[in-house]
Enzyme design. Sequence first.
Site, mmCIF file in Angstrom:
data_model
loop_
_atom_site.group_PDB
_atom_site.id
_atom_site.type_symbol
_atom_site.label_atom_id
_atom_site.label_comp_id
_atom_site.label_asym_id
_atom_site.label_seq_id
_atom_site.Cartn_x
_atom_site.Cartn_y
_atom_site.Cartn_z
ATOM 1 N N LYS A 1 0.846 -1.209 0.000
ATOM 2 C CA LYS A 1 0.000 0.000 0.000
ATOM 3 C C LYS A 1 0.875 1.252 0.000
ATOM 4 C CE LYS A 1 -3.801 -2.431 2.186
ATOM 5 N NZ LYS A 1 -4.512 -2.875 3.381
ATOM 6 N N ASP B 1 -11.548 2.620 4.284
ATOM 7 C CA ASP B 1 -11.980 1.217 4.191
ATOM 8 C C ASP B 1 -13.497 1.108 4.041
ATOM 9 O OD1 ASP B 1 -9.897 -0.754 4.391
ATOM 10 O OD2 ASP B 1 -9.545 -0.155 6.472
ATOM 11 N N GLN C 1 -4.788 -1.778 9.525
ATOM 12 C CA GLN C 1 -4.745 -3.084 8.865
ATOM 13 C C GLN C 1 -5.377 -4.145 9.769
ATOM 14 O OE1 GLN C 1 -3.704 -3.681 5.736
ATOM 15 N NE2 GLN C 1 -4.007 -5.893 5.869
HETATM 16 N N1 GUN Z 1 -7.123 -6.895 5.897
HETATM 17 C C1 GUN Z 1 -7.452 -7.598 4.782
HETATM 18 N N2 GUN Z 1 -8.116 -6.815 3.898
HETATM 19 C C2 GUN Z 1 -8.203 -5.593 4.481
HETATM 20 C C3 GUN Z 1 -8.787 -4.363 4.058
HETATM 21 O O1 GUN Z 1 -9.373 -4.227 2.966
HETATM 22 N N3 GUN Z 1 -8.673 -3.318 4.936
HETATM 23 C C4 GUN Z 1 -8.071 -3.449 6.144
HETATM 24 N N4 GUN Z 1 -8.019 -2.380 6.934
HETATM 25 N N5 GUN Z 1 -7.525 -4.573 6.561
HETATM 26 C C5 GUN Z 1 -7.598 -5.636 5.729
#
Ligand code: GUN
Length: 297
Positions: free
Chosen positions: A52, A119, A96
Site C-alpha cells: 500500500k 476502508d 490493517q
Molecule cells: N485486511 C485484509 N483486507 C483488508 C482491508 O481491505 N482493509 C483493512 N483495513 N484490513 C484488511
Amino acid sequence: MTDEIDGNAVSAQIRSELEASIDQLGESGVTPGLTTVLMSEDNASQTYVSMKQRACENIGIDGQTQELDADQPAEDLFDLIDDLNARSDVHGILVQMPVPDHVDKRRVFRSVDSMKDVDGFHPENVGRLVAGNARYKPCTPHGVQKLLESAGVKTEGKEAVVVGRSDIVGKPMANLFIQKAPGGNATTTLCHSRTTDLAAKTRQADIVVAAAGLPEFIDGSMLSEGTTVIDVGINHVDADNDKGYKLVGDVDFASAKQKADVITPVPGGVGPMTITMLLYNTVKAASLQTDVPVDLP
Ligand code: GUN
C-alpha cells in the site's frame, strides 16, 4: 473461449486515470495523504502494508505507515487514531486487519473519523452503503464491480451468489449487488458456512463471488455453463517449490474454467484491485475534506 480478466491491466488503467484526479487536487495545492496503521507481526499483513505504501508513493499520494507492537496496550492504538483524526494533512486512515485479540475491532471501526475511513468500515459508512448512499465503497467489493464492468459483465437482473459473509468482502459485496445503481440491480444470495446445499445455490448463479477464505473450495462441478466467476481468495497452501508454499484462490481454477465464460485468476485478478480502490477512496477523501472537486474513474 473463457475470458480471463487481467486484474493488473484493469488496475493500471484506473491508476492512470487517478493520476489525473491527483493532478486536479495538486492544482489547488492539495496532496492526498493516507496513513496505514499496522499492529501485527503477521507476515502477510506486513507485506500488504508495504504494498500500500509503495502504491501511494508511485501515484503521488503521501503514504505513511505507523507501526505498533502487537502486545502494546489497545489505548496506544486509540490514541494514535485520535492524533491522525485531528491532522489536516491525513485524509485517509487505514488500520490493517486483523488487529490483536486484545483490541476491539468494532471500536477501531468506529474510532476512525468517518470522513477519513477509506476502508468504509465505520458504522456510519456501512449504514450509508446499506441505505444506497455510499460515501466510501469498501475496496475489495468495489474492485470486483470494476472488474465486472471492464469485462462487460452486466449485473442488472442477474443472479449473483456471494460465498462468504465477512465484514470486509462478503457483506459489502452483497450490499453493492442489491443497489439500484450501475453494477447493482442483481438478485443476490449471500451464502456462508451454515448454507445447506451450497452447490445448488452456486449452480443457479450467473455470477459467483468466492470470498470464503477456503482454498479451492468452489469447483467446476458447482457451476453452470456460462457463469462469471470472481475469486477473492488468497490462500497460502504448502507446495513442493523453493518457497514451500503457493497462492491459490477460493476457486479450483482448472475445473471452474471449464464452465465459466468469465473468470479471474489468483494471483492477478481481484488482488491488484483492492489497493487501487484504496487509492481511489483516498483521492475521494482528500477531495471531500478540502472541497476541491475531482473527476474520479
Ligand atoms: N485486511 C485484509 N483486507 C483488508 C482491508 O481491505 N482493509 C483493512 N483495513 N484490513 C484488511
